[in-house]
Design a protein around this motif. Structure first.
Motif, PDB file in Angstrom:
ATOM      1  N   PRO A   1      19.103  71.180 -54.883  1.00  8.00           N
ATOM      2  CA  PRO A   1      19.916  70.379 -53.061  1.00  8.00           C
ATOM      3  C   PRO A   1      18.617  69.783 -52.485  1.00  8.00           C
ATOM      4  O   PRO A   1      18.447  69.760 -52.044  1.00  8.00           O
ATOM      5  N   GLY A   2      19.470  67.993 -52.205  1.00  8.80           N
ATOM      6  CA  GLY A   2      18.642  67.491 -51.408  1.00  8.80           C
ATOM      7  C   GLY A   2      18.016  66.755 -52.160  1.00  8.80           C
ATOM      8  O   GLY A   2      17.828  65.433 -51.742  1.00  8.80           O
ATOM      9  N   ALA A   3      17.808  66.893 -53.719  1.00 11.16           N
ATOM     10  CA  ALA A   3      16.024  66.222 -54.169  1.00 11.16           C
ATOM     11  C   ALA A   3      16.670  64.619 -54.468  1.00 11.16           C
ATOM     12  O   ALA A   3      15.486  64.771 -54.613  1.00 11.16           O
ATOM     13  N   THR A   4      17.521  64.473 -54.820  1.00  9.17           N
ATOM     14  CA  THR A   4      18.044  63.282 -54.961  1.00  9.17           C
ATOM     15  C   THR A   4      19.629  62.942 -54.799  1.00  9.17           C
ATOM     16  O   THR A   4      20.314  63.138 -53.564  1.00  9.17           O
ATOM     17  N   VAL A   5      19.484  61.192 -54.857  1.00  6.47           N
ATOM     18  CA  VAL A   5      21.058  60.762 -53.920  1.00  6.47           C
ATOM     19  C   VAL A   5      21.307  59.647 -54.724  1.00  6.47           C
ATOM     20  O   VAL A   5      20.068  59.231 -55.723  1.00  6.47           O
ATOM     21  N   SER A   6      21.924  59.606 -54.741  1.00  6.75           N
ATOM     22  CA  SER A   6      23.004  57.962 -55.745  1.00  6.75           C
ATOM     23  C   SER A   6      22.767  57.041 -55.093  1.00  6.75           C
ATOM     24  O   SER A   6      23.227  57.113 -53.735  1.00  6.75           O
ATOM     25  N   ALA A   7      23.157  55.991 -56.033  1.00  4.68           N
ATOM     26  CA  ALA A   7      22.482  54.610 -54.995  1.00  4.68           C
ATOM     27  C   ALA A   7      23.306  53.428 -56.217  1.00  4.68           C
ATOM     28  O   ALA A   7      23.226  54.029 -57.557  1.00  4.68           O
ATOM     29  N   ARG A   8      23.119  52.153 -56.042  1.00  3.97           N
ATOM     30  CA  ARG A   8      23.812  51.266 -56.684  1.00  3.97           C
ATOM     31  C   ARG A   8      22.229  50.635 -57.125  1.00  3.97           C
ATOM     32  O   ARG A   8      21.647  50.277 -55.744  1.00  3.97           O
ATOM     33  N   VAL A   9      22.256  49.475 -57.989  1.00  3.16           N
ATOM     34  CA  VAL A   9      21.117  49.110 -58.790  1.00  3.16           C
ATOM     35  C   VAL A   9      21.691  47.783 -59.470  1.00  3.16           C
ATOM     36  O   VAL A   9      22.938  47.845 -60.020  1.00  3.16           O
ATOM     37  N   THR A  10      21.227  47.420 -59.101  1.00  2.18           N
ATOM     38  CA  THR A  10      21.247  46.034 -60.160  1.00  2.18           C
ATOM     39  C   THR A  10      20.194  45.465 -61.339  1.00  2.18           C
ATOM     40  O   THR A  10      19.284  45.056 -61.009  1.00  2.18           O
ATOM     41  N   PRO A  11      20.586  45.897 -62.543  1.00  2.00           N
ATOM     42  CA  PRO A  11      19.707  45.829 -63.345  1.00  2.00           C
ATOM     43  C   PRO A  11      19.383  44.197 -63.444  1.00  2.00           C
ATOM     44  O   PRO A  11      20.375  43.600 -63.930  1.00  2.00           O
ATOM     45  N   LEU A  12      17.664  43.175 -63.943  1.00  2.00           N
ATOM     46  CA  LEU A  12      18.189  42.466 -63.943  1.00  2.00           C
ATOM     47  C   LEU A  12      17.191  41.914 -65.474  1.00  2.00           C
ATOM     48  O   LEU A  12      15.649  41.475 -65.624  1.00  2.00           O
ATOM     49  N   PRO A  13      18.204  42.109 -66.359  1.00  2.00           N
ATOM     50  CA  PRO A  13      17.155  41.825 -67.620  1.00  2.00           C
ATOM     51  C   PRO A  13      16.759  40.267 -67.875  1.00  2.00           C
ATOM     52  O   PRO A  13      17.755  39.143 -67.210  1.00  2.00           O
ATOM     53  N   LEU A  14      16.214  39.763 -68.926  1.00  2.00           N
ATOM     54  CA  LEU A  14      15.721  38.736 -69.142  1.00  2.00           C
ATOM     55  C   LEU A  14      16.970  37.637 -69.688  1.00  2.00           C
ATOM     56  O   LEU A  14      16.722  36.509 -70.091  1.00  2.00           O
ATOM     57  N   ASP A  15      17.435  38.353 -70.691  1.00  2.00           N
ATOM     58  CA  ASP A  15      18.384  37.792 -71.919  1.00  2.00           C
ATOM     59  C   ASP A  15      20.076  38.470 -71.774  1.00  2.00           C
ATOM     60  O   ASP A  15      20.252  38.895 -73.411  1.00  2.00           O
ATOM     61  N   ASP A  16      19.994  38.638 -70.970  1.00  2.00           N
ATOM     62  CA  ASP A  16      21.646  39.600 -70.521  1.00  2.00           C
ATOM     63  C   ASP A  16      22.257  39.035 -69.507  1.00  2.00           C
ATOM     64  O   ASP A  16      21.198  39.205 -68.743  1.00  2.00           O
ATOM     65  N   ARG A  17      23.602  39.596 -69.408  1.00  2.00           N
ATOM     66  CA  ARG A  17      24.192  39.825 -68.041  1.00  2.00           C
ATOM     67  C   ARG A  17      24.091  40.581 -67.174  1.00  2.00           C
ATOM     68  O   ARG A  17      23.803  41.726 -67.230  1.00  2.00           O
ATOM     69  N   VAL A  18      23.815  40.950 -65.863  1.00  2.00           N
ATOM     70  CA  VAL A  18      23.869  40.930 -64.444  1.00  2.00           C
ATOM     71  C   VAL A  18      24.834  42.134 -64.144  1.00  2.00           C
ATOM     72  O   VAL A  18      26.070  41.419 -64.126  1.00  2.00           O
ATOM     73  N   VAL A  19      24.619  43.125 -63.940  1.00  2.00           N
ATOM     74  CA  VAL A  19      25.975  44.359 -64.044  1.00  2.00           C
ATOM     75  C   VAL A  19      25.156  45.445 -62.738  1.00  2.00           C
ATOM     76  O   VAL A  19      24.254  46.178 -63.581  1.00  2.00           O
ATOM     77  N   THR A  20      26.471  45.538 -61.984  1.00  2.00           N
ATOM     78  CA  THR A  20      25.111  46.264 -61.414  1.00  2.00           C
ATOM     79  C   THR A  20      26.082  47.785 -61.726  1.00  2.00           C
ATOM     80  O   THR A  20      27.367  48.192 -62.059  1.00  2.00           O
ATOM     81  N   ARG A  21      24.820  48.748 -61.140  1.00  2.00           N
ATOM     82  CA  ARG A  21      25.210  50.227 -62.025  1.00  2.00           C
ATOM     83  C   ARG A  21      25.333  50.821 -61.049  1.00  2.00           C
ATOM     84  O   ARG A  21      24.582  50.978 -59.776  1.00  2.00           O
ATOM     85  N   ASP A  22      25.353  52.426 -61.454  1.00  2.00           N
ATOM     86  CA  ASP A  22      24.987  53.808 -60.464  1.00  2.00           C
ATOM     87  C   ASP A  22      23.920  54.104 -60.363  1.00  2.00           C
ATOM     88  O   ASP A  22      23.170  54.457 -62.284  1.00  2.00           O
ATOM     89  N   ASP A  23      22.737  54.276 -59.888  1.00  2.00           N
ATOM     90  CA  ASP A  23      21.688  55.369 -59.779  1.00  2.00           C
ATOM     91  C   ASP A  23      20.951  55.965 -59.539  1.00  2.00           C
ATOM     92  O   ASP A  23      22.027  56.347 -57.914  1.00  2.00           O
ATOM     93  N   THR A  24      20.507  57.474 -60.031  1.00  2.00           N
ATOM     94  CA  THR A  24      19.962  58.273 -59.502  1.00  2.00           C
ATOM     95  C   THR A  24      17.984  58.342 -57.999  1.00  2.00           C
ATOM     96  O   THR A  24      17.023  57.709 -59.239  1.00  2.00           O
ATOM     97  N   LEU A  25      18.054  58.438 -57.420  1.00  2.00           N
ATOM     98  CA  LEU A  25      17.102  58.596 -56.756  1.00  2.00           C
ATOM     99  C   LEU A  25      16.071  59.540 -55.985  1.00  2.00           C
ATOM    100  O   LEU A  25      17.101  60.726 -55.942  1.00  2.00           O
TER     101      LEU A  25
END
Length: 282
Positions: free
Chosen positions: A16-40
């Protein structure tokens, strides 16, 4: 003092408490940018008090905090056995926001005055805050052990470690230290954003289980091997350290001096041995 926390043989859940959710924006070179959830992986301060007085602040990943503190006190030479701990608890006077991030330790006696270590210990440095080069010097005894490990057993351990790292599986952002038997059986594994914290947690677990010195186990770490990791292994009596990454020059020198077998760049088909190779058999 013993903690009721027997080691699980199956992969443990994320503490418990070892991870937290965050929003991340992947930046691919050849695709559209989509914001998604990630775990830190969480990095948070743990204030350690000794008899109600602040001792130090450890930057760590929450989870197994009692083991972390026990291992830290042992590796600092403040205690020599878990039975020297009278109590280890969250103080009642801590504010709600601090309650889970403060531990107060009461000892039967302190073997060494800890005043020189009153500092912030960050997650990447296990010896930061030492006041002089002389205070970094290790005074110990060479590790004695009849342990030997076949190469094929060592080569299989990184995959076994990876399968026992739930926080890394979710975040890719933590180090791990694990104890194995010479036959390759996993004994204990702990994760943390700090490689030295992960080892302190493992040593703290072993101390509370009455297994120190650890002459019948080998240590596997998920990254590189630095001076402070070898230093902690010497204190715990661990005869063999294996690492996925490289060792530093001081780590090799210390392992050679204190009789520890040091293996680096551990892969399924290869490995390098930098000190005392006789414990690694064909």
């Amino acid at each position: 003092m013993r903690f009721n926390n027997p080691e699980q043989r199956r992969p443990a859940p994320v503490p418990p408490g070892a991870t937290v959710s965050a929003r991340v924006t992947p930046l691919p070179l050849d695709d559209r940018v989509v914001t998604r959830d990630d775990t830190l992986a969480v990095e948070a301060p743990l204030e350690l008090r000794l008899g109600g007085k602040p001792l130090t602040v450890l930057m760590r990943t929450p989870g197994h905090d009692e083991e972390l503190v026990t291992g830290f006190l042992f590796n600092e030479g403040i205690i020599a056995d878990a039975d020297e701990l009278i109590s280890l608890e969250h103080p009642s006077d801590a504010r709600d926001a601090e309650h889970g991030n403060v531990l107060d330790v009461r000892l039967m006696t302190a073997r060494r005055l800890p005043s020189e270590r009153l500092f912030l210990s960050n997650s990447s440095c296990g010896i930061c805050g030492k006041q002089s080069l002389a205070s970094v010097e290790l005074h110990g005894v060479p590790v004695r052990s009849d342990l030997v490990v076949p190469r094929r057993v060592l080569a299989a351990l990184p995959d076994r470690l990876r399968g026992a790292q739930p926080v890394f599986a979710e975040t890719g952002g933590v180090h791990a230290s694990a104890l194995f038997t010479p036959a390759g059986v996993l004994v204990a594994v702990r994760e943390d954003v700090g490689r030295h914290n992960a080892l302190d947690k493992v040593v703290g677990w072993a101390l509370t289980e009455g297994r120190v010195p650890l002459g019948d186990c080998l240590l596997l770490v998920s990254g590189r091997v630095s001076y402070e990791l070898v230093q902690k292994a010497i204190a715990a009596g661990i005869p063999l350290i294996a690492a996925v990454g490289a060792p530093s020059s001081l780590a090799v020198a210390l392992a050679e001096r204190f009789g520890i077998t040091l293996v680096g760049f551990l892969r399924p088909g290869s490995m390098n041995c930098y000190a005392h190779p006789s414990r690694v058999t064909e």
